[in-house]
Design an enzyme around this catalytic site. Sequence first.
Site, mmCIF file in Angstrom:
data_model
loop_
_atom_site.group_PDB
_atom_site.id
_atom_site.type_symbol
_atom_site.label_atom_id
_atom_site.label_comp_id
_atom_site.label_asym_id
_atom_site.label_seq_id
_atom_site.Cartn_x
_atom_site.Cartn_y
_atom_site.Cartn_z
ATOM 1 N N GLU A 161 0.799 -1.239 0.000
ATOM 2 C CA GLU A 161 0.000 0.000 0.000
ATOM 3 C C GLU A 161 0.829 1.285 0.000
ATOM 4 O O GLU A 161 0.613 2.184 0.813
ATOM 5 C CB GLU A 161 -0.950 -0.012 1.218
ATOM 6 C CG GLU A 161 -1.864 -1.216 1.221
ATOM 7 C CD GLU A 161 -2.739 -1.321 2.457
ATOM 8 O OE1 GLU A 161 -2.649 -0.466 3.352
ATOM 9 O OE2 GLU A 161 -3.531 -2.280 2.531
ATOM 10 N N ASN A 203 2.005 -5.230 -3.195
ATOM 11 C CA ASN A 203 0.606 -5.511 -2.880
ATOM 12 C C ASN A 203 -0.149 -4.209 -2.582
ATOM 13 O O ASN A 203 0.346 -3.359 -1.846
ATOM 14 C CB ASN A 203 0.580 -6.411 -1.632
ATOM 15 C CG ASN A 203 -0.781 -6.995 -1.330
ATOM 16 O OD1 ASN A 203 -1.403 -7.596 -2.205
ATOM 17 N ND2 ASN A 203 -1.250 -6.836 -0.091
ATOM 18 N N HIS A 240 -10.634 -5.809 -2.364
ATOM 19 C CA HIS A 240 -11.716 -5.669 -1.382
ATOM 20 C C HIS A 240 -12.861 -4.936 -2.083
ATOM 21 O O HIS A 240 -12.728 -3.757 -2.404
ATOM 22 C CB HIS A 240 -11.242 -4.841 -0.180
ATOM 23 C CG HIS A 240 -10.147 -5.493 0.608
ATOM 24 N ND1 HIS A 240 -10.345 -6.627 1.349
ATOM 25 C CD2 HIS A 240 -8.842 -5.175 0.768
ATOM 26 C CE1 HIS A 240 -9.213 -6.986 1.945
ATOM 27 N NE2 HIS A 240 -8.281 -6.116 1.602
ATOM 28 N N GLU A 269 -6.374 -10.559 -1.222
ATOM 29 C CA GLU A 269 -7.195 -10.325 -0.018
ATOM 30 C C GLU A 269 -8.664 -10.240 -0.382
ATOM 31 O O GLU A 269 -9.408 -9.395 0.122
ATOM 32 C CB GLU A 269 -6.751 -9.026 0.684
ATOM 33 C CG GLU A 269 -5.289 -9.015 1.076
ATOM 34 C CD GLU A 269 -4.851 -7.735 1.782
ATOM 35 O OE1 GLU A 269 -5.728 -6.970 2.233
ATOM 36 O OE2 GLU A 269 -3.634 -7.511 1.894
ATOM 37 N N ASP A 271 -12.434 -10.106 -0.798
ATOM 38 C CA ASP A 271 -13.736 -10.205 -0.138
ATOM 39 C C ASP A 271 -14.703 -9.303 -0.905
ATOM 40 O O ASP A 271 -14.308 -8.293 -1.481
ATOM 41 C CB ASP A 271 -13.697 -9.887 1.363
ATOM 42 C CG ASP A 271 -12.953 -8.620 1.737
ATOM 43 O OD1 ASP A 271 -12.808 -7.716 0.887
ATOM 44 O OD2 ASP A 271 -12.507 -8.523 2.896
HETATM 45 O O1 G3I Z 1 -5.977 -8.159 19.010
HETATM 46 C C1 G3I Z 1 -6.434 -6.881 19.484
HETATM 47 C C2 G3I Z 1 -7.301 -7.050 20.696
HETATM 48 O O2 G3I Z 1 -6.563 -7.602 21.748
HETATM 49 C C3 G3I Z 1 -7.864 -5.691 21.066
HETATM 50 O O3 G3I Z 1 -8.783 -5.835 22.096
HETATM 51 C C4 G3I Z 1 -8.562 -5.034 19.894
HETATM 52 C C5 G3I Z 1 -9.049 -3.629 20.219
HETATM 53 O O4 G3I Z 1 -9.093 -2.811 19.094
HETATM 54 O O5 G3I Z 1 -7.668 -4.944 18.823
HETATM 55 C C6 G3I Z 1 -7.191 -6.198 18.382
HETATM 56 O O6 G3I Z 1 -6.312 -6.008 17.313
HETATM 57 C C7 G3I Z 1 -6.912 -5.678 16.066
HETATM 58 C C8 G3I Z 1 -6.458 -6.696 15.034
HETATM 59 O O7 G3I Z 1 -6.979 -6.356 13.760
HETATM 60 C C9 G3I Z 1 -6.915 -8.109 15.362
HETATM 61 O O8 G3I Z 1 -8.282 -8.189 15.312
HETATM 62 C C10 G3I Z 1 -6.475 -4.297 15.668
HETATM 63 O O9 G3I Z 1 -7.004 -3.334 16.539
HETATM 64 C C11 G3I Z 1 -6.945 -4.001 14.257
HETATM 65 O O10 G3I Z 1 -6.365 -2.779 13.831
HETATM 66 C C12 G3I Z 1 -6.520 -5.090 13.323
HETATM 67 O O11 G3I Z 1 -7.084 -4.845 12.060
HETATM 68 C C13 G3I Z 1 -6.461 -5.478 10.973
HETATM 69 C C14 G3I Z 1 -6.113 -4.434 9.930
HETATM 70 O O12 G3I Z 1 -5.534 -5.068 8.808
HETATM 71 C C15 G3I Z 1 -5.127 -3.419 10.474
HETATM 72 O O13 G3I Z 1 -4.677 -2.569 9.464
HETATM 73 C C16 G3I Z 1 -7.396 -6.510 10.395
HETATM 74 O O14 G3I Z 1 -7.570 -7.586 11.325
HETATM 75 C C17 G3I Z 1 -6.816 -7.069 9.103
HETATM 76 O O15 G3I Z 1 -7.771 -7.868 8.460
HETATM 77 C C18 G3I Z 1 -6.442 -5.935 8.175
HETATM 78 O O16 G3I Z 1 -5.848 -6.467 7.035
HETATM 79 C C19 G3I Z 1 -5.515 -5.504 6.025
HETATM 80 C C20 G3I Z 1 -4.284 -6.025 5.301
HETATM 81 O O17 G3I Z 1 -3.256 -6.273 6.211
HETATM 82 C C21 G3I Z 1 -3.832 -5.034 4.236
HETATM 83 N N1 G3I Z 1 -4.905 -4.686 3.352
HETATM 84 C C22 G3I Z 1 -6.136 -4.270 3.985
HETATM 85 C C23 G3I Z 1 -6.624 -5.286 4.987
HETATM 86 C C24 G3I Z 1 -7.934 -4.893 5.559
HETATM 87 O O18 G3I Z 1 -7.830 -3.693 6.314
#
Ligand code: G3I
Length: 458
Positions: A161, A203, A240, A269, A271
């Site tokens: 990105e 990516n 996405h 990715e 969806d």
């Molecule tokens: O694990 C913690 C948890 O302990 C806490 O209570 C909670 C509170 O916010 O956060 C949890 O962590 C989160 C994590 O996902 C696991 O669920 C983070 O806040 C959250 O920011 C994180 O989001 C991820 C996101 O990337 C961050 O940029 C998504 O799961 C993940 O699917 C997403 O993936 C990205 C790719 O890497 C790049 N392209 C876009 C894609 C979708 O956004």
Amino acid sequence: MKLTSRSVALVPLVATAAAVVVGATLIAPAPANAATTLGAAAQQSGRYFGTAVAANKLSDSTYTGILNREFDMVTAENEMKIDATEPNQNQFSYGNADRIVNHARNQGKRVRGHTLAWHSQQPGWMQNMSGTALRNAMLNHVTQVATYYRGKIYAWDVVNEAFADGSSGARRDSNLQRTGNDWIEAAFRAARAADPGAKLCYNDYNTDDWTHAKTQAVYRMVQDFKSRGVPIDCVGLQSHFNPQSPVPSNYQTTLQNFANLGVDVQITELDIEGSGSAQASNYDRVTRACLAVSRCTGITVWGIRDTDSWRASGTPLLFDGNGNKKAAYNSVLDALNAGGPGPTTTTTTTTTTTTTTTNNPGPGGCTASVSLNQWGEGFVATIKVTAGSSALRGWTVTTTLSNGTVTNSWSANRSGNSGTINWSNVDYNGSVAAGQSTEFGFQGTGSGSGLNPSCTAS
Ligand code: G3I
């Protein structure tokens, strides 16, 4: 067994396979039976079908049951990102990433590495860095993580990105971008050096519509990298989709145009928000677009059940919250079973060798070694020049290229493009401290074997 129109039509095709020759074109035999899982269906055309996996869900038996049954490629959803793998500078943490990698490999599945360099999900210490310190920290991170997983990763999202949304076609502003425009190619070179066997991908999202400025900008970067021999093997389209960002009508064109640059393309990715037949139809289109592009080597969906998704309320995945197959699942499976031309792969024929020529450096002298990535029709050679017990103020390396032609080179002047070639330092890499090294490289057609580099201090 689920019967599709393909499997019904297959019976006479197999029976007459020997006669199915039209002019010089042999029609590839279709699978004898329609596959019943996504991974097996994708494998029929040499592709993979993967999913993002979260380590904390590996104890959920419904989740792992679907994962183990359906998918043959795995991406860690968050566990290989920079904040997870290097939470404190130079303290690496691979526990959750290893759980995913080991689960996948124990099940015979391959792994996509996501991601080595990104403006987002940086640990606090990195967010606060800039300039040379950040550049070096980023390169160290790429080197350390890619080295740790060396040989276990099918493809790395080396950089994620890095381009801005909207109409500018510019790079995204970030602390990494502010270290200099060459940060992306520096990351790719570091990744290649650390894990020469992995495919290296760029990516991004919103790069699905061929007419979008961001798509065009990424295309120009990949074109530039290929022309200058920067090591890049693939482009990942995150894909996405939702009502605001639907599957574009020119999606297949975009995949094909990237592939025409000489890189693999992967849907990394996927969806698609929605439900029922409309969602199923969009999944069908995306799957068929990949199958129609021979260098589209695989598809990864960004999660297993709708409830596992980062966009859960949009129900964008192939299984519902209870793990039941949705209409979208059936449309993807049927499309995969309908097949398509197999992807062109280069990894199976790529070999990397490193040889060192020791020509007695002595005070003021130097040595040269070559790391060669050879595939069927071409190669990339990286030559390392190492100073002896005294500093160098300039150097010349001589190579022999008997069965190939140089098409591009970087970080050295050269005397020709085949046979005996003399390479000399450029302004910025002639001075090498005692015992230290610098590198230059070149790309060529034909064979790069037998280069036998020798170094002379000048
Ligand atoms: O694990 C913690 C948890 O302990 C806490 O209570 C909670 C509170 O916010 O956060 C949890 O962590 C989160 C994590 O996902 C696991 O669920 C983070 O806040 C959250 O920011 C994180 O989001 C991820 C996101 O990337 C961050 O940029 C998504 O799961 C993940 O699917 C997403 O993936 C990205 C790719 O890497 C790049 N392209 C876009 C894609 C979708 O956004």
